[in-house]
Design a protein around this motif. Structure first.
Motif, PDB file in Angstrom:
ATOM      1  N   VAL A 144     -36.709 -23.097  10.906  1.00 49.46           N
ATOM      2  CA  VAL A 144     -35.408 -22.792  10.291  1.00 49.46           C
ATOM      3  C   VAL A 144     -34.963 -21.360  10.583  1.00 49.46           C
ATOM      4  CG1 VAL A 144     -35.858 -24.426   8.408  1.00 49.46           C
ATOM      5  CG2 VAL A 144     -36.229 -21.997   8.028  1.00 49.46           C
ATOM      6  N   PHE A 145     -35.878 -20.548  11.122  1.00 48.86           N
ATOM      7  CA  PHE A 145     -35.522 -19.175  11.474  1.00 48.86           C
ATOM      8  C   PHE A 145     -35.187 -19.022  12.956  1.00 48.86           C
ATOM      9  CE2 PHE A 145     -38.584 -18.662   7.871  1.00 48.86           C
ATOM     10  CZ  PHE A 145     -37.633 -18.306   6.916  1.00 48.86           C
ATOM     11  N   GLU A 181     -30.993 -19.367   0.956  1.00 48.99           N
ATOM     12  CA  GLU A 181     -31.203 -20.783   1.260  1.00 48.99           C
ATOM     13  C   GLU A 181     -32.162 -20.952   2.437  1.00 48.99           C
ATOM     14  OE1 GLU A 181     -30.802 -24.855   0.821  1.00 48.99           O
ATOM     15  OE2 GLU A 181     -29.955 -23.310  -0.473  1.00 48.99           O
ATOM     16  N   ARG A 182     -32.003 -20.117   3.460  1.00 46.29           N
ATOM     17  CA  ARG A 182     -32.864 -20.200   4.640  1.00 46.29           C
ATOM     18  C   ARG A 182     -34.308 -19.837   4.266  1.00 46.29           C
ATOM     19  NH1 ARG A 182     -31.029 -20.504  10.192  1.00 46.29           N
ATOM     20  NH2 ARG A 182     -28.990 -20.901   9.282  1.00 46.29           N
ATOM     21  N   GLY A 193     -30.131 -11.104  10.291  1.00 47.77           N
ATOM     22  CA  GLY A 193     -30.850 -11.427   9.063  1.00 47.77           C
ATOM     23  C   GLY A 193     -31.832 -12.571   9.228  1.00 47.77           C
ATOM     24  N   ILE A 194     -31.427 -13.594   9.974  1.00 46.64           N
ATOM     25  CA  ILE A 194     -32.303 -14.748  10.187  1.00 46.64           C
ATOM     26  C   ILE A 194     -33.532 -14.337  10.999  1.00 46.64           C
ATOM     27  CG2 ILE A 194     -32.457 -17.007  11.318  1.00 46.64           C
ATOM     28  CD1 ILE A 194     -29.444 -17.346  10.589  1.00 46.64           C
ATOM     29  N   ASP A 241     -36.494  -2.832  13.257  1.00 45.70           N
ATOM     30  CA  ASP A 241     -36.405  -2.107  14.521  1.00 45.70           C
ATOM     31  C   ASP A 241     -36.176  -3.053  15.695  1.00 45.70           C
ATOM     32  OD1 ASP A 241     -36.651   0.390  13.447  1.00 45.70           O
ATOM     33  OD2 ASP A 241     -38.832   0.479  13.658  1.00 45.70           O
ATOM     34  N   LYS A 242     -36.708  -4.266  15.606  1.00 45.30           N
ATOM     35  CA  LYS A 242     -36.505  -5.258  16.667  1.00 45.30           C
ATOM     36  C   LYS A 242     -35.323  -6.171  16.364  1.00 45.30           C
ATOM     37  CE  LYS A 242     -41.227  -5.365  18.416  1.00 45.30           C
ATOM     38  NZ  LYS A 242     -42.424  -6.190  18.728  1.00 45.30           N
ATOM     39  N   SER A 243     -35.201  -6.595  15.131  1.00 41.99           N
ATOM     40  CA  SER A 243     -34.159  -7.566  14.782  1.00 41.99           C
ATOM     41  C   SER A 243     -32.750  -7.006  14.937  1.00 41.99           C
ATOM     42  CB  SER A 243     -34.353  -8.054  13.336  1.00 41.99           C
ATOM     43  OG  SER A 243     -35.534  -8.800  13.203  1.00 41.99           O
TER      44      SER A 243
END
Length: 375
Positions: free
Chosen positions: A22-23, A220-221, A252-253, A281-283
């Motif tokens: 889901v991510f 929700e996720r 965010g996901i 830092d990566k996202s």
């Protein structure tokens, strides 16, 4: 929130994740919140297709990470499950020429890929429209990330073929959804006049999600993706705040997934603040990573040369690029324009003493950040 003590990592059969899928960025959620008006507008445009007529053509616009692709995927899923309407979504970041787009349509209709060589566009196009007429089918095509067709100067030819299909083959019924995340691109104005004369689309805009909407979606996720108790309110609120700063829900996901992986690396069954901060830092560069993944070898080579020669004059950059790829100035200039439109670099003309107007090139990100993501 503190982590569990001891151990280097969780064992193979232990995980903070209930369902890690889901991510994934391309996951289509069961519940799709805060886009009700946009979905209704798209349904309005597609309704004629359900009755066997050509649907209304549509432009879907909005910044990256605002739910455009998910909305198309949700509606296409509903149409496939409940109607006889054929739907094909084309990722133009991958299929960025007219021939590649129609090869993907062929695959969607016939359930196998066309021959990789030896078949002309005219024949490919004819086989697609023949099948649609034979089966009396309506085809809805989504050109996702259509901006990539514009970067390759393929948009007008591709759209012209799709929009005039019913004239080239009487009875062919094709509707087009054009999806663009490039707010600097004016889809209509940048098309040839021959396409403008037949392309009168509905417009559906997807704005950036608000802070409360972002928290709601990420909550929700997280509920579906993590086991109970893995992430607390403070950590989730921090992730929502960082996502709101970026304006891109995908940040965010991705951040939820990376924070979970960081917790597992510490052999912890709960996510703490440091897991979130180090993951960010990566996202925060998820958009850059996605842009770089879609580049060809020669385009990646130019990005690498720019990163290694950041701040150098355009002439120096071209010489290094030519030495590495043996490509000429025309192709170099085309790639510069594409990278500028993608937001990977900034390319601006400036007056240089003794040389007239010259192009100044600079990376839009730190050179080290770019090179890390080219590996």
């Amino acid at each position: 929130m503190t982590g569990d003590a001891g151990g280097d990592m969780l064992s193979w059969d232990e995980s903070v994740f209930r369902d890690e899928s889901v991510f994934e960025i391309d996951h289509v959620p069961e519940t799709f919140r805060h886009r009700e008006s946009q979905l209704e507008s798209l349904k309005y445009a597609l309704r004629p297709a359900v009755r066997g007529s050509r649907p209304l053509n549509t432009i879907v616009r909005g910044p990256p990470g605002t739910g455009k692709t998910t909305a198309v995927q949700k509606l296409f899923g509903e149409l496939s499950a409940r109607t006889d309407v054929r739907t094909v979504r084309v990722n133009c970041q991958v299929d960025s020429t007219r021939y590649a787009v129609f090869s993907r349509l062929f695959e969607g209709i016939f359930d196998y890929e066309p021959p990789s060589s030896g078949i002309s566009f005219k024949k490919l196009f004819g086989q697609i429209t023949d099948r649609l007429v034979e089966e009396d089918d309506v085809l809805v095509v989504a050109l996702d990330d259509v901006n990539y067709l514009f970067y390759e100067n393929e948009a007008s030819d591709t759209l012209y073929s799709l929009l005039r299909a019913h004239e080239a083959h009487s009875g062919a019924k094709i509707g087009v959804i054009v999806v663009s995340s490039d707010l600097g691109l004016d889809v209509i104005d940048d098309l040839d006049t021959r396409v403008q004369s037949v392309f009168r689309p509905e417009e559906v805009y997807f704005p950036v999600y608000g802070a409360a909407e972002i928290y709601d979606i990420l909550f929700e996720r997280a509920k579906r993706g993590f086991h109970d108790g893995v992430i607390g309110d403070a950590e989730l609120e921090r992730i929502a705040d960082l996502t709101a700063e970026s304006g891109d829900l995908r940040v965010g996901i991705d951040l939820l997934r990376r924070a979970g992986l960081n917790a597992e690396m510490r052999a912890s069954k709960t996510i703490d603040e440091e897991d979130v901060e180090s993951a960010y830092d990566k996202s925060k560069h998820v958009h850059l990573s996605r842009s770089l993944r879609g580049l060809s070898e020669s385009e990646r080579a130019l990005v690498r040369v720019l990163a290694e020669n950041d701040g150098e004059r355009a002439g120096t950059v071209y010489e290094a690029f030519h030495e590495e790829t043996d490509l000429g100035y025309t192709r170099y200039s085309e790639i510069i324009n594409k990278l500028d439109q993608l937001g990977v670099i900034d390319a601006e003309y400036a007056d240089v003493e003794g040389r007239g107007r010259s192009r100044e090139l600079s990376l839009a990100y730190e050179a080290e950040t770019v090179l890390d993501r080219l590996e």
